[in-house]
Enzyme design. Structure first.
Site, short mmCIF file in Angstrom:
data_model
loop_
_atom_site.label_atom_id
_atom_site.label_comp_id
_atom_site.label_asym_id
_atom_site.label_seq_id
_atom_site.Cartn_x
_atom_site.Cartn_y
_atom_site.Cartn_z
N ARG A 19 -0.35 7.10 6.85
CA ARG A 19 -0.21 7.12 5.38
C ARG A 19 -0.70 8.42 4.77
O ARG A 19 -0.20 8.86 3.75
CB ARG A 19 -0.99 5.96 4.75
CG ARG A 19 -0.39 4.60 4.99
CD ARG A 19 -1.11 3.56 4.13
NE ARG A 19 -0.83 2.21 4.56
CZ ARG A 19 0.24 1.50 4.24
NH1 ARG A 19 1.17 2.03 3.48
NH2 ARG A 19 0.39 0.27 4.66
N GLU A 37 7.78 1.91 -6.26
CA GLU A 37 7.88 1.50 -4.85
C GLU A 37 8.11 2.72 -3.97
O GLU A 37 8.71 3.70 -4.40
CB GLU A 37 9.04 0.50 -4.72
CG GLU A 37 9.33 0.03 -3.32
CD GLU A 37 8.21 -0.78 -2.67
OE1 GLU A 37 7.13 -0.21 -2.46
OE2 GLU A 37 8.44 -1.94 -2.33
N ASP A 38 7.66 2.62 -2.74
CA ASP A 38 7.82 3.74 -1.82
C ASP A 38 9.25 3.88 -1.31
O ASP A 38 9.79 4.97 -1.26
CB ASP A 38 6.83 3.66 -0.66
CG ASP A 38 6.90 2.37 0.14
OD1 ASP A 38 7.66 1.44 -0.23
OD2 ASP A 38 6.18 2.27 1.15
N LYS A 90 0.81 -1.19 0.00
CA LYS A 90 0.00 0.00 0.00
C LYS A 90 0.86 1.25 0.00
O LYS A 90 0.39 2.33 -0.33
CB LYS A 90 -0.88 0.03 1.24
CG LYS A 90 -1.84 -1.13 1.37
CD LYS A 90 -2.59 -1.04 2.70
CE LYS A 90 -3.38 -2.32 2.89
NZ LYS A 90 -3.97 -2.37 4.24
N ASP A 108 14.94 -0.39 1.24
CA ASP A 108 15.65 -0.47 2.51
C ASP A 108 16.75 -1.53 2.34
O ASP A 108 17.77 -1.28 1.71
CB ASP A 108 14.65 -0.83 3.60
CG ASP A 108 15.15 -0.57 5.01
OD1 ASP A 108 16.36 -0.67 5.24
OD2 ASP A 108 14.32 -0.27 5.88
N PHE A 114 13.11 5.99 10.61
CA PHE A 114 11.79 5.39 10.38
C PHE A 114 10.88 6.50 9.89
O PHE A 114 10.54 7.41 10.64
CB PHE A 114 11.24 4.75 11.65
CG PHE A 114 10.15 3.78 11.36
CD1 PHE A 114 8.93 4.20 10.86
CD2 PHE A 114 10.34 2.42 11.56
CE1 PHE A 114 7.91 3.31 10.56
CE2 PHE A 114 9.32 1.51 11.28
CZ PHE A 114 8.12 1.97 10.77
N ASP A 170 3.77 4.00 6.20
CA ASP A 170 3.04 3.81 7.45
C ASP A 170 3.87 3.18 8.54
O ASP A 170 4.99 2.71 8.32
CB ASP A 170 1.84 2.89 7.20
CG ASP A 170 2.26 1.43 7.07
OD1 ASP A 170 1.75 0.59 7.82
OD2 ASP A 170 3.12 1.12 6.20
#
Length: 179
Positions: free
Chosen positions: A164, A98-99, A42, A102, A151, A158
């Site tokens: 979000r 993609e967000d 999401k 990592d 983070f 989220d």
């Protein structure tokens, strides 16, 4: 600013300008083509929406829900496909949106999977890149922002399905996820 946010890392204005810039660059690569743009649910949904609105080439849209995270802040090390593509990628140019990258686990495995399924090419476009955390040999073809190991929340990202809808990217207070 949200009370659980330590500080804003990227403002709405910074996000808007950089996403448009990246979309214009990707647009030139796919001139005369009809790529399949795959949003990873999401987290990428807001970035994905903004990104595709700036493309002028014709595109087909699809989504996958793929994760290596459970309900916590640390990767599980296992690829979990919750929703697969509706479209066949065989012979297609695929753009994964993609967000964040990592460790690289999710995208490395997803790119390999799509190529195994017969995609002609797989391009990765990411909003955020945490290169210092990389454990797998994968790099985005286009990246909006390199960030430190924080983070982050907002603009689709989220923590336990919260935050979000924040219009910026902020750093989540440690006290929230170290409870």
């Amino acid at each position: 600013m949200h009370k659980d946010c330590e500080r804003i890392m990227l403002s709405e204005e910074q996000l808007r300008a950089r996403v448009k810039e990246i979309a214009m660059q990707v647009d030139k690569v796919y001139e005369g083509k009809f790529p399949l743009v795959v949003g990873i649910l999401k987290g990428s949904i807001i970035f994905y929406s903004d990104f595709i609105r700036h493309l002028t080439v014709p595109v087909e849209l699809d989504f996958m829900a793929v994760s290596s995270y459970g309900s916590g802040a640390v990767s599980s090390g296992k690829l979990n496909i919750k929703k697969d593509l509706d479209k066949d990628v065989k012979g297609r140019d695929v753009i994964i949106v993609e967000d964040i990258i990592d460790s690289g686990f999710t995208l490395a495995n997803l790119k390999a999977l799509l190529l195994e399924r017969g995609a002609s090419s797989v391009m990765i476009v990411t909003l955020l890149n945490k290169e210092g955390r990389r454990e797998y040999d994968i790099e985005p073809d286009y990246n909006c922002f390199d960030i430190e190991n924080e983070f982050v929340i907002g603009y689709g990202l989220d923590y336990n399905e919260m935050y979000r809808s924040l219009p910026y990217i902020g750093i989540l207070k440690r006290s929230v996820y170290e409870k």
